[in-house]
Scaffold this active site. Structure first.
Site, PDB file in Angstrom:
ATOM      1  N   ARG A  63     -10.293 -13.220   6.748  1.00 56.30           N
ATOM      2  CA  ARG A  63      -9.038 -13.741   6.184  1.00 56.30           C
ATOM      3  C   ARG A  63      -9.253 -15.050   5.436  1.00 56.30           C
ATOM      4  O   ARG A  63      -8.492 -15.415   4.554  1.00 56.30           O
ATOM      5  CB  ARG A  63      -8.008 -13.984   7.299  1.00 56.30           C
ATOM      6  CG  ARG A  63      -7.544 -12.723   8.011  1.00 56.30           C
ATOM      7  CD  ARG A  63      -6.320 -13.031   8.854  1.00 56.30           C
ATOM      8  NE  ARG A  63      -6.048 -12.009   9.857  1.00 56.30           N
ATOM      9  CZ  ARG A  63      -5.379 -10.888   9.631  1.00 56.30           C
ATOM     10  NH1 ARG A  63      -4.908 -10.636   8.437  1.00 56.30           N
ATOM     11  NH2 ARG A  63      -5.171 -10.006  10.594  1.00 56.30           N
ATOM     12  N   ASP A  68       0.860  -1.189   0.000  1.00 60.84           N
ATOM     13  CA  ASP A  68       0.000   0.000   0.000  1.00 60.84           C
ATOM     14  C   ASP A  68       0.900   1.243   0.000  1.00 60.84           C
ATOM     15  O   ASP A  68       1.338   1.681  -1.061  1.00 60.84           O
ATOM     16  CB  ASP A  68      -0.926  -0.063   1.211  1.00 60.84           C
ATOM     17  CG  ASP A  68      -1.886   1.109   1.275  1.00 60.84           C
ATOM     18  OD1 ASP A  68      -2.028   1.807   0.255  1.00 60.84           O
ATOM     19  OD2 ASP A  68      -2.490   1.343   2.329  1.00 60.84           O
ATOM     20  N   VAL A  90      -9.465  -3.714   0.507  1.00 66.16           N
ATOM     21  CA  VAL A  90      -9.890  -5.069   0.130  1.00 66.16           C
ATOM     22  C   VAL A  90      -9.730  -6.050   1.293  1.00 66.16           C
ATOM     23  O   VAL A  90      -8.936  -5.829   2.210  1.00 66.16           O
ATOM     24  CB  VAL A  90      -9.093  -5.586  -1.092  1.00 66.16           C
ATOM     25  CG1 VAL A  90      -9.434  -4.779  -2.331  1.00 66.16           C
ATOM     26  CG2 VAL A  90      -7.589  -5.566  -0.838  1.00 66.16           C
TER      27      VAL A  90
END
Ligand code: 5GP
Ligand code: MG
Length: 177
Positions: A164, A102, A152
């Site tokens: 998860r 990110d 996401v």
């Protein structure tokens, strides 16, 4: 599809196909034995388990507990190493596996720390790469998918510790956040 998921971004089939492809690229680079794979927990757990099994090379596997998101949808801007002991990587070739790049903060911090510990080479591999400007930050050496800059979940990625286990990568419903 899980009720908190707005839409599926990448399905299981697409993930498997792309992982086969990235594994081939990784093998071209890490064909010689003696690799240390460093998995960043918890997000990279699912991805790394699937990826490591595609790499027929003699390797050891280490895990690092890293926290920067604290289960939220934005980085805290601070990378915390939660383990008391760091892996032994002196003189070794290291491949870091993470779920998503990110801001790049996590990858930079971990990569620096492993070089500091004497790793001879540090490369990185991520499942997802967010398309965004990362001035001065490291990029991933290997990546499976480029995605837009949105939050996401699934296939290892969480929101407040959940989702998860979803076998796909999806976008959460706004009202579920
Ligand atoms: P960075 O340090 O590159 O900003 O963030 C890396 C870490 O933040 C990832 O390892 C992941 O745990 C978390 N992260 C970044 N983007 C997302 C996202 O869209 N969804 C989830 N669940 N986690 C994310
Ligand atoms: Mg993570």
């Amino acid at each position: 599809m899980h009720r908190d998921v707005e839409r599926i971004l990448i399905n299981g089939e697409e993930i498997r196909e792309r992982l086969d492809c990235v594994a081939k690229n990784l093998m071209a680079e890490f064909a010689s034995d003696g690799l240390v794979v460093v998995i960043l927990l918890k997000g990279a757990l699912v991805f790394a388990a699937d990826m490591c099994r595609r790499l027929p090379v003699t390797m050891t596997v280490e895990c690092l507990n890293i926290s920067s998101y604290h289960g939220n949808i934005k980085t805290s801007g601070k990378v915390e190493f939660l383990d008391r002991k760091m892996p032994e990587v002196e003189g070794k070739k290291v491949l870091i596996m993470d779920d998503i790049l990110d801001t790049g903060l996590t990858m930079c911090a971990v990569s620096d720390a492993l070089l500091e510990l004497g790793a001879s080479e540090v490369r990185s591999c991520v499942l997802l790469n967010k398309r965004k400007e990362r001035a001065g930050m490291c990029e991933a050496d290997f990546k499976a998918f480029d995605i837009d800059d949105e939050f996401v979940i699934g296939y290892g990625l969480d929101y407040q510790g959940r989702y998860r286990n979803l076998p796909y990568v999806g976008v959460m419903k706004q009202e579920s956040i």
